[in-house]
Enzyme design. Sequence first.
Site, mmCIF file in Angstrom:
data_model
loop_
_atom_site.group_PDB
_atom_site.id
_atom_site.type_symbol
_atom_site.label_atom_id
_atom_site.label_comp_id
_atom_site.label_asym_id
_atom_site.label_seq_id
_atom_site.Cartn_x
_atom_site.Cartn_y
_atom_site.Cartn_z
ATOM 1 N N ARG A 51 0.830 -1.221 0.000
ATOM 2 C CA ARG A 51 0.000 0.000 0.000
ATOM 3 C C ARG A 51 0.861 1.267 0.000
ATOM 4 O O ARG A 51 0.954 1.973 -1.009
ATOM 5 C CB ARG A 51 -0.961 -0.029 1.201
ATOM 6 C CG ARG A 51 -2.061 1.002 1.169
ATOM 7 C CD ARG A 51 -1.665 2.376 1.625
ATOM 8 N NE ARG A 51 -1.087 2.408 2.961
ATOM 9 C CZ ARG A 51 -0.515 3.492 3.469
ATOM 10 N NH1 ARG A 51 -0.444 4.625 2.775
ATOM 11 N NH2 ARG A 51 0.012 3.462 4.689
ATOM 12 N N ASP A 52 1.559 1.523 1.091
ATOM 13 C CA ASP A 52 2.352 2.760 1.173
ATOM 14 C C ASP A 52 3.483 2.702 0.142
ATOM 15 O O ASP A 52 3.832 3.719 -0.479
ATOM 16 C CB ASP A 52 2.934 2.897 2.590
ATOM 17 C CG ASP A 52 3.166 4.343 3.009
ATOM 18 O OD1 ASP A 52 3.206 5.214 2.139
ATOM 19 O OD2 ASP A 52 3.323 4.587 4.221
ATOM 20 N N HIS A 83 5.040 4.519 12.735
ATOM 21 C CA HIS A 83 5.124 4.401 11.270
ATOM 22 C C HIS A 83 6.175 5.403 10.779
ATOM 23 O O HIS A 83 5.893 6.595 10.652
ATOM 24 C CB HIS A 83 3.727 4.715 10.710
ATOM 25 C CG HIS A 83 3.581 4.732 9.229
ATOM 26 N ND1 HIS A 83 2.899 3.752 8.531
ATOM 27 C CD2 HIS A 83 3.992 5.616 8.289
ATOM 28 C CE1 HIS A 83 2.899 4.046 7.247
ATOM 29 N NE2 HIS A 83 3.554 5.171 7.061
ATOM 30 N N HIS A 130 8.949 6.893 8.160
ATOM 31 C CA HIS A 130 9.597 6.993 6.845
ATOM 32 C C HIS A 130 11.063 7.335 7.123
ATOM 33 O O HIS A 130 11.383 8.044 8.089
ATOM 34 C CB HIS A 130 8.894 8.044 5.980
ATOM 35 C CG HIS A 130 7.557 7.561 5.490
ATOM 36 N ND1 HIS A 130 7.359 7.119 4.197
ATOM 37 C CD2 HIS A 130 6.370 7.399 6.117
ATOM 38 C CE1 HIS A 130 6.105 6.719 4.047
ATOM 39 N NE2 HIS A 130 5.470 6.886 5.217
ATOM 40 N N CYS A 184 4.394 9.295 0.229
ATOM 41 C CA CYS A 184 3.006 9.716 0.071
ATOM 42 C C CYS A 184 2.948 10.705 -1.078
ATOM 43 O O CYS A 184 3.638 11.724 -1.054
ATOM 44 C CB CYS A 184 2.476 10.359 1.348
ATOM 45 S SG CYS A 184 0.801 10.997 1.134
ATOM 46 N N ASN A 204 9.455 4.172 3.297
ATOM 47 C CA ASN A 204 9.246 3.751 4.692
ATOM 48 C C ASN A 204 10.500 3.064 5.215
ATOM 49 O O ASN A 204 11.334 2.589 4.447
ATOM 50 C CB ASN A 204 8.107 2.717 4.741
ATOM 51 C CG ASN A 204 6.759 3.316 4.443
ATOM 52 O OD1 ASN A 204 6.449 3.614 3.302
ATOM 53 N ND2 ASN A 204 5.952 3.484 5.470
#
Length: 310
Positions: free
Chosen positions: A24-25, A220, A222, A253, A262
Amino acid sequence: MSLPMTRPEPGLPAKVTIYEVGARDGLQNEQTAVPTDVKAEFVRRLLAAGLPIVEATSFVHPSWVPQLADAADLMAGLVDDLGDTARDLPVLVPNDRGLDRAFALGLRHVAVFASATETFANKNLNRGLESQFEMFEPVVARALDSGVDVRGYVSMCFGDPWEGAVEPEQVVAVGKRLLDLGCHQLSLGDTIGVGTAGHVKDLVAAFGAAGVGPERLALHFHDTYGQALANVHAGLQAGVTTYDASAGGLGGCPYAKSATGNLATEDLVWFLTGLGIEHGVDLSAVAATSVWMAERLGRPSPSAVVRALA
Ligand code: HMG
Ligand code: MG
């Protein structure tokens, strides 16, 4: 060496949950859309590598994130292939329309994603800080009514490219609103990777002072400035036991200026293994998956551990 030497550090958690966000990310930020069958294979390989939670895609507006416009096809294919296991893969849903699309496939875990700042709420969600909650409120209520659980992300928890430093109190205020709506866990996003270790401890402590213990939190990171593992260490010392990471260090993003990859899952796994912390992930299998994905994307993985193992 294919695994680090292990030297436990007293006082850290014995076990950690790695929440894999590469599909996803990671893939939401690729210049070119990855074919749906490659995404499905990526998810299957991540599950086979022992990752306990694999976030699969987002049911967002397809023109906002064209890279994930195939979310329904991807999930339908995975349900055909894996059955109920696929229904347990979490997906992002910003609004009722996104939840309807997840419901149509019988998915059981969704996540809403809020911003700690006004500017990023506007850029990422097309509404302000306050009105993001109006969008999430019916989503969380309907999900919970149907037995679907909801994770709450908070973005820009450390700094914002437009607004600068973000104070812990501001993040706590947004996070508490998501918990009050009914989210079971908060994932605190360092969207642009500007957090440092002392700031992580302050943020977890600010949640603690507001009655939200580390067991409700995930971190989370990055890795834009190379601080992600130092920040994980600070999080472990503060008692947080869930960490988001992305195989091979993919990610970013599309609506956050300067957001890069990430924290790489392999870097996290190496670090945790070195500390003797249980995680259940097969390092060589996830690294092989990242090498395979890097070949598909046409560039090497940014993960130091993937490169060293290769
Ligand atoms: P909007 O344009 O304000 O939407 O976008 P709207 O509610 O006004 O609806 C406009 C039209 O879009 C309608 O169609 C809707 O049906 C349709 P019409 O009636 O005009 O024909 N629509 C949808 N279609 C499909 N799926 C949907 C959907 N929603 C509306 N879900 C919206 C608002 C929130 C939808 C938009 O801003 C959006 O999709 N944003 C997503 C941005 C995004 O995905 N960003 C990346 C994820 S966040 C992140 O990466 C950070 C994180 O990793 C943590 C960290 O690192 O900090 C989580
Ligand atoms: Mg992110």
